[in-house]
Design an enzyme around this catalytic site. Structure first.
Site, PDB file in Angstrom:
ATOM      1  N   HIS A  22      46.007 -18.353 -24.928  1.00 13.22           N
ATOM      2  CA  HIS A  22      45.408 -17.266 -24.232  1.00 13.22           C
ATOM      3  C   HIS A  22      46.366 -16.967 -23.362  1.00 13.22           C
ATOM      4  CE1 HIS A  22      41.511 -19.037 -25.678  1.00 13.22           C
ATOM      5  NE2 HIS A  22      42.003 -20.178 -25.393  1.00 13.22           N
TER       6      HIS A  22
ATOM      7  N   CYS B  68      11.981 -27.159  -9.376  1.00 20.07           N
ATOM      8  CA  CYS B  68      12.814 -26.215  -8.825  1.00 20.07           C
ATOM      9  C   CYS B  68      12.067 -25.146  -8.174  1.00 20.07           C
ATOM     10  CB  CYS B  68      13.855 -25.708  -9.868  1.00 20.07           C
ATOM     11  SG  CYS B  68      14.605 -27.075 -11.078  1.00 20.07           S
TER      12      CYS B  68
ATOM     13  N   HIS C 168      12.545 -22.903  -4.845  1.00 19.78           N
ATOM     14  CA  HIS C 168      13.395 -21.776  -4.932  1.00 19.78           C
ATOM     15  C   HIS C 168      12.786 -20.508  -5.597  1.00 19.78           C
ATOM     16  CE1 HIS C 168      16.873 -23.967  -3.757  1.00 19.78           C
ATOM     17  NE2 HIS C 168      16.678 -24.932  -4.746  1.00 19.78           N
TER      18      HIS C 168
ATOM     19  N   CYS D 113      19.741 -31.963  -6.359  1.00 17.02           N
ATOM     20  CA  CYS D 113      18.484 -31.556  -6.171  1.00 17.02           C
ATOM     21  C   CYS D 113      17.668 -32.388  -6.566  1.00 17.02           C
ATOM     22  CB  CYS D 113      18.319 -30.055  -6.746  1.00 17.02           C
ATOM     23  SG  CYS D 113      18.610 -28.944  -5.606  1.00 17.02           S
TER      24      CYS D 113
END
Lengths: 280, 157
Positions: free
Chosen positions: A102, A196, A200, A241
């Site tokens: 690359h 979650c 959120h 979390c």
């Protein structure tokens, strides 16, 4: 000089701004005085309970925000430089570096904005892609998921897409993974029974103890987290979390977190890639 | 072991002498409220005030309380607890603290006196799993009573 001016202008903003932290602020993110970022836009159609999506940058203090508006101030850029060195370093039995195949990392522009995605029938996240190429093309040992080499490389490749809108695919062969991730997003894990979505989706903009809850967008990962003083992977943040719900968490690099990453990334569709962001 | 404890608790309640607390699984909720003390004893409001700010209580992580304004960083997720004793009875407050989901099934508030029915419960905040049989409630029965005795002191100005 720039630092002094920036500090001064933020002091003025602080005086004018309302004292209470609540919803996302009104600040506009322009990086290096030239790259306009989308930090607020209409939620993608698949999101049923949210009308507008916001970058986590909009929930941070002015001091934290300032670190991301100039690459000379952004502490994550040290790690991006390390990623560039790694990109050009030969490793493994084949005597190759990333650059052997690359040539220019800039060729990865746009790649990160569409990750994770299904390749050859498997859901692939950036760490899989990197370790896969290390194994197959270079004959090199895999990097540890959240280790400094891996996250430096994820950040370097991600940076090539900075400013482009997140655009992960959720239908077709991605659909079953996306459904699995969505199911996880709304599952109330652990003894605290928190999903979650509880924080959120239902509570963003509010304070939970000293934390100003964001929408948990992942368009800026890997993110330089001030409290850990290093680049933090998406899966590391997921793990933290879920651990904090007093749950048995999932492993970094697990199929569960791949699926969750796809789903959460799809909630960022339309926001600019901010990699590498700076958060508290 | 659990059976033994439960049996003991039942005996204790019957005798009302030995203060063996009501086990989480034996708590009786009536419209989300718990009529009597879980320990048969009064709570300690001073300890209740401490639990508001720390440990597994940490109530002010989500609730603002003017009487505790010397403590930093009150959260905004739940309603302010100012005047809570004028909005709810003692039995209702006890029920909400012990398991708010009995009264508000969809609430985000954790259940502080429950030890079963969790998805992937962990060993405290280690991220590791735990044998469900070893899981203890977030607060003890006496800590629930201590919190209740503090909360009933919160009146509107």
């Amino acid at each position: 000089m720039r630092t002094i001016l920036t500090a001064g202008s933020f002091a003025v903003v602080a005086l004018l701004a309302a004292p209470a932290l609540a919803d996302p602020d009104e600040d506009n993110l322009v990086i290096n005085d030239e790259l306009q970022m989308v930090t607020e836009t209409a939620a993608p159609a698949h999101m049923e309970h949210v009308d507008t999506i916001y970058s986590g940058w909009r929930f941070r203090t002015d001091e934290t925000q300032a670190l991301q508006i100039d690459d000379f101030e952004n502490p994550a850029m040290i790690f991006v430089d390390q990623g560039m060195d790694l990109f050009n370093s030969v490793d493994g039995t084949e005597g190759k570096s990333c650059a052997s195949c690359h040539e220019d990392v800039a060729a990865f522009a746009g790649f990160h904005a569409e990750m994770p995605k299904v390749m050859n029938g498997k859901l692939v996240v950036m760490e899989d892609f990197i370790n896969g190429h290390r194994a197959r093309a270079m004959g090199a040992e895999p990097w540890k998921w959240s280790g400094p080499e891996m996250q430096a490389m994820v950040a370097l490749i991600g940076l090539q897409s900075r400013g482009m809108p997140m655009n992960v695919k959720i239908d077709g062969d991605a659909a079953p993974y996306w459904e699995q991730g969505k199911e996880m997003y709304y599952t109330r894990y652990g003894q605290l029974e928190l999903s979650c979505a509880n924080c959120h989706e239902d509570s963003y903009g509010l304070m939970i103890r000293a934390d100003h809850l964001s929408q948990g967008q992942i368009n800026g990962f890997p993110t330089y987290r001030l409290k850990q003083a290093k680049l933090i992977s998406r899966h590391n943040r997921f793990r933290g979390c879920i651990r904090d719900t007093r749950a048995e968490t999932f492993a970094e690099g697990s199929d569960e977190f791949r699926a969750l990453e796809l789903y959460v990334a799809s909630r960022s569709n339309g926001l600019s890639v901010e990699t590498p962001a700076v958060r508290q | 072991m659990r059976v033994t404890l439960t049996a003991l608790a039942t005996l204790a309640l019957a005798g009302a002498a030995l203060a063996e607390p009501v086990a989480p699984m034996d708590v009786v909720y009536e419209d989300g409220a718990i009529a009597g003390s879980l320990t048969g004893m009064a709570g300690d409001p001073d300890n209740g005030a401490k639990l508001m700010n720390k440990g597994a209580g940490n109530c002010i992580a989500c609730h603002q309380v003017t009487a505790l304004e010397t403590l930093p960083f009150h959260g905004e997720i739940g309603p302010s607890l100012d005047g809570v004793s004028e909005r709810w009875s003692v039995a209702e407050i006890r029920g909400i603290v012990a398991n708010a989901k009995e009264m508000f099934p969809e609430t985000m508030m954790p259940s502080f006196y429950r030890d079963t029915g969790f998805i992937r419960p962990g060993k405290a905040y280690t991220g590791k799993g735990i044998d469900p049989a070893e899981l203890t409630p977030l607060l003890t029965a006496q800590e629930i009573e201590d919190l209740v005795s503090y909360l009933i002191t919160l009146k509107y100005e």
